[in-house]
Design an enzyme around this catalytic site. Sequence first.
Site, short mmCIF file in Angstrom:
data_model
loop_
_atom_site.label_atom_id
_atom_site.label_comp_id
_atom_site.label_asym_id
_atom_site.label_seq_id
_atom_site.Cartn_x
_atom_site.Cartn_y
_atom_site.Cartn_z
N LYS A 1 0.83 -1.35 -0.06
CA LYS A 1 -0.03 -0.10 -0.01
C LYS A 1 0.89 1.50 0.05
O LYS A 1 1.85 1.40 0.50
CB LYS A 1 -0.84 0.01 1.10
N GLU B 1 -19.19 -5.01 10.62
CA GLU B 1 -19.96 -4.14 11.53
C GLU B 1 -21.08 -5.08 12.25
O GLU B 1 -21.33 -5.03 13.63
CB GLU B 1 -20.46 -3.15 10.89
N ARG C 1 -25.31 -1.29 7.80
CA ARG C 1 -24.67 -2.86 7.72
C ARG C 1 -25.20 -3.90 9.01
O ARG C 1 -25.35 -5.06 8.72
CB ARG C 1 -23.35 -2.85 7.38
#
Length: 643
Positions: free
Chosen positions: A289, A378, A406
């Site tokens: 990344k 979540e 969610r």
Amino acid sequence: MLITPGKLLSQINTPDDLRKFDSADLPQVSQELRQYIIDLVSVYGGHFGASLGVVELTVALHYVFNTPTDQLIWDVGHQAYGHKILTGRREVFHTNRLYGGISGFPKRKESPYDAFGVGHSSTSISGALGMAVGAQLKGLKNQHSIAVIGDGAMTGGMAFEAMNHAGSLANTNMLIILNDNCMSIDPNVGALKEYLTDITTSHTYNRVKEEVWNLLGKMSQFGKSAREIVSRVEDGLKATLLRQSNLFESLNLRYFGPIDGHDVDHLVHVLNDLKDIPGPKLLHCVTVKGKGFAPAEKDQTKWHAPGKFDKITGEIFKKIPDTPQPPRYQEVFGHTLVELAEQNPKVVGVTPAMPSGSSMNLLMKAMPERAFDVGIAEQHAVTFSAGMATQGSVVFCNIYSTFMQRAYDQVVHDVCIQELPVVFCLDRAGFAGADGPTHHGAYDIAYMRCIPNMIVASPMNEQELRNMMYTAQLDETQNGKQAFTIRYPRGEGMMPQWRTPFEKLEIGKGRKVKDGEDVAILTIGHIGNYAVKSCQLLENAGISAAHYDLRFVKPLDEELLHEVFQKFDKVITVEDGCLQGGMGSAVLEFMVDHGYTSKLKRLGIPDRIVEHGEQIELHRECGFDPEGIAKTAREMVHAVVYS
Ligand SMILES: Cc1ncc(C[n+]2csc(CCOP(=O)(O)OP(=O)(O)O)c2C)c(N)n1
Ligand SMILES: CC(=O)[C@@H](O)[C@H](O)COP(=O)(O)O
Ligand SMILES: [Mg+2]
């Protein structure tokens, strides 16, 4: 500021242009694309590290696959800047995330190359599988469906639901590309991360894999039966070498890799080979990344979305104010949670993969044994919190308002029906701003206030937030068998000196901010500070407006509302939340239930998708910035005079 693309990149307006190049040119195209992303984001801001990490993957995918006919989905989509630049948006990319400009995430309405709208994590495999099956049903045998999903997004339960289904559809032509960089926004967490690290570092497995792979590649011209023999040999080797079936292959996905996700030539070779292998497949790519920009490789969390920066020195530009400034609400949450945890040994914190975004990282640092990053999960975060609450833990579960959507059933089924006193801190409530509609926290007042055994509160400033958090963790509140939602926006509060002493709030008690005679303005949360300015504007226009901060949407302060409706025949409600079912609706219900007939005007987020932009731009668009509120009040007051 003019930012010019490199020589080859300037010739690429669509992937068709890219596919005209010789594969030998692709390293140069990748280098120019990476530099262009650095040039743009350093000046205009936005997400950064993730796009640098998939430059070669982006070039290879659009080179090998016939996009947009072949469907390409980017999970979350924060890494899709290279994708957008190669697919006709190079010249407009400087409008990325700006009001009226292109979205920061792929969006179907924006381009045929954006096969699926994203922004929330872990949806790509489901979307790609649906596209693959849909294409099959239309008889499109040669259409490819590709999902690029990060190792962080792979920790989302939805990804496993989709892989479980994909593994049962042996004839479905779908390719999952796992972009494994060991990072989420913060370092990735969980057993899956450990597994991926093992499989990436298992040298024996990879060496033999390489030999089998080359054999498979050489034999590819010998047709299907030869390939099947070799792949059976490969399967046997994998099972033996790994002494455990490959996680993905145990789900009937053909696993390939791990390979270097920055070697564009190898990526093109492998992707071309995989194109001809039928059925659901997963290619495991290892990337970095922030690849190619040293500061971003070094501090990958900070460079996930750094803001504007000096591309030469790597210095991130930060406004240095000459007077003390209010902190961000998230920081007040984070520091206050540490204070409460120091006072109350039962306090714990839970975050689904947003330690730095929510400032839960402060408790994680201070008391690592009492703070939990559960990954991008979540639903699990909510029910895990419920489980801890059954054992007497005082759980502060911090989830961005939009991401809480969610886990709605878990709030109802696992928390409120069971009367468990979980404290939900919903950050980024209201307009999130540049992230746009996938990230606006527009609906939490409506979706939380309708659940029994739920308290819903929103602070107008930092002191109010601290007092709400303090009140929520008190034994008397915890014993009340009610969940407690505290919602607050992205951005700064109002109080540079915010470390105020804790005061217990009376649940359901609002407050009068200002007296008035002509009109009453009722607000909830931080947006109340707009009403303070509106009242000043109205005073200047000779209108005396009263202002009440409700503090709680549930339970409502009925005594306060009786006072308002008995005194005022003109009332305005203001919320940074949806009008349908929001605070204004709650006040309307009260008014009708008690037979009041005042004129009531509700200001808030209308029943449509509001795009991205600065928060104030969106508030203005929807008529509840300070001037918009004052305008509504003036119209109400003057309307009575003329009618
Ligand atoms: C449902 C949901 N939860 C949380 C987020 C916030 N978020 C955005 S990107 C990200 C990390 C994604 O990690 P990964 O998929 O590995 O991509 P990378 O940034 O490493 O390329 C998170 C947690 C989100 N977008 N959606
Ligand atoms: C892509 C994504 O979902 C996150 O990076 C999100 O954009 C973070 O939002 P904040 O910048 O408000 O923390
Ligand atoms: Mg990652």
